[in-house]
Design a protein around this motif. Structure first.
Motif, short mmCIF file in Angstrom:
data_model
loop_
_atom_site.label_atom_id
_atom_site.label_comp_id
_atom_site.label_asym_id
_atom_site.label_seq_id
_atom_site.Cartn_x
_atom_site.Cartn_y
_atom_site.Cartn_z
N ARG A 1 0.82 -1.22 0.00
CA ARG A 1 0.00 0.00 0.00
C ARG A 1 0.85 1.27 0.00
O ARG A 1 0.37 2.35 0.32
CB ARG A 1 -0.95 -0.01 1.22
N SER A 2 2.14 1.12 -0.34
CA SER A 2 3.02 2.29 -0.33
C SER A 2 3.72 2.43 -1.67
O SER A 2 3.79 1.48 -2.45
CB SER A 2 4.09 2.11 0.76
N LYS A 3 4.24 3.62 -1.90
CA LYS A 3 5.17 3.76 -3.01
C LYS A 3 6.40 2.91 -2.72
O LYS A 3 6.69 2.63 -1.56
CB LYS A 3 5.56 5.23 -3.17
N LYS A 4 7.14 2.57 -3.75
CA LYS A 4 8.25 1.63 -3.55
C LYS A 4 9.54 2.37 -3.17
O LYS A 4 10.61 2.13 -3.70
CB LYS A 4 8.45 0.77 -4.81
N VAL A 5 9.38 3.30 -2.26
CA VAL A 5 10.53 4.04 -1.74
C VAL A 5 10.42 4.08 -0.21
O VAL A 5 9.32 4.23 0.32
CB VAL A 5 10.62 5.48 -2.30
N VAL A 6 11.53 3.90 0.46
CA VAL A 6 11.52 3.90 1.93
C VAL A 6 12.49 4.98 2.42
O VAL A 6 13.70 4.88 2.19
CB VAL A 6 11.95 2.50 2.47
#
Ligand code: 3PG
Length: 205
Positions: free
Chosen positions: A10-15
Motif C-alpha cells: 500500500r506504499s510507493k516503492k521508496v523507503v
C-alpha cells in the motif's frame, strides 16, 4: 510474497531512511510522507530520539509501517523490537541478529555487498536484503549480475541513491523498493518544511 513485500503493497516503492533530529518532528514528518503516498518508513538509530520515535509512531500511526534502521547489535535489536518496530534494517550481515529476528518473526534486512554475504543471507533463509552502500557496491550492475545466481533474492538498495537514479533501480525485477535520505533531507527536517517533503514523496514513482 514475503512479509516485508506485503508492507510495501500500500506504499510507493521508496523507503525514507530517516535520522530524526527531534521527537517533535516525528508525527508531522510521517504525515507529510504519507500524504505523498509513502507509508513505510525506516527510523535509524543514529539520533537520540529514535527509540522513542519508533514507539510513538507505532502507537499513534498504526496504519503506517515503522521499521528500525542502523541496528548493529543484539541490545539494539531488543530495544527496537520492544519499541514496536515492524521490520529491522542493518548496515551489514550478522547471522546472530538474523536468527534473533527470525525467532520473533520480524522481517530483517541485513546489508550485503558481496556474493559471499548473499550466500550467507540465502542460507539463513532470507529472501530480501539491503544492498548497502548501493552505489559503491556496483548499483544496478551488481543487482543485475546477482539475478542469475540468486534468482529468488530481492534487494532493497540504499546508499547514494537520488531522485534521478531511483527509477533505474526500480526497473530491476529483483528490487522491491529503494531507500535513502534524499526523501527527508536534513535541511528540510531542520526547517520543518513538510510541504516540500510531501512534494518529494509525491514525485516518487
Ligand atoms: C542508509 O543507511 O541506508 C544510508 O545511509 C542511506 O544512504 P543515503 O544517505 O546516501 O541515502
Amino acid at each position: 510474497m514475503s512479509p516485508f513485500q506485503q508492507f510495501l503493497q500500500r506504499s510507493k516503492k521508496v523507503v525514507p531512511v530517516i535520522a530524526l533530529p527531534s521527537l517533535e518532528v516525528a508525527l508531522p514528518l510521517v504525515d507529510a510522507l504519507a500524504a505523498g503516498g509513502v507509508t513505510v518508513v525506516e527510523i535509524t538509530l543514529r539520533t537520540d530520539c529514535a527509540l522513542d520515535a519508533i514507539a510513538l509512531l507505532t502507537r499513534e500511526r498504526p496504519q503506517l509501517v515503522v521499521g528500525a534502521g542502523t541496528v548493529k547489535n543484539a541490545q539494539q535489536l531488543q530495544a527496537v523490537l520492544s519499541a514496536g518496530a515492524r521490520f529491522i534494517v542493518c548496515p551489514g550481515l550478522d547471522l546472530r541478529l538474523v536468527e534473533a529476528a527470525q525467532k520473533v518473526s520480524v522481517p530483517i534486512l541485513p546489508g550485503i555487498m558481496t556474493p559471499t554475504e548473499l550466500m550467507q543471507a540465502e542460507n539463513a533463509g532470507l529472501d530480501t536484503v539491503k544492498l548497502f552502500p548501493a552505489t559503491l557496491a556496483g548499483g544496478v550492475e551488481f543487482i543485475t549480475a546477482m539475478q542469475a545466481v540468486f534468482p529468488a533474492m530481492k534487494f532493497f538498495p540504499t546508499g547514494g541513491i537520488s531522485e534521478t537514479t531511483l527509477q533505474d533501480f526500480l526497473n530491476c525485477g529483483n528490487v522491491v523498493c529503494v531507500g535513502g535520505s534524499w526523501l527527508t533531507p536534513a535541511k528540510l527536517l531542520q526547517q520543518q518544511d513538510w510541504i516540500k517533503i510531501r512534494e518529494i514523496a509525491a514525485r516518487c514513482p
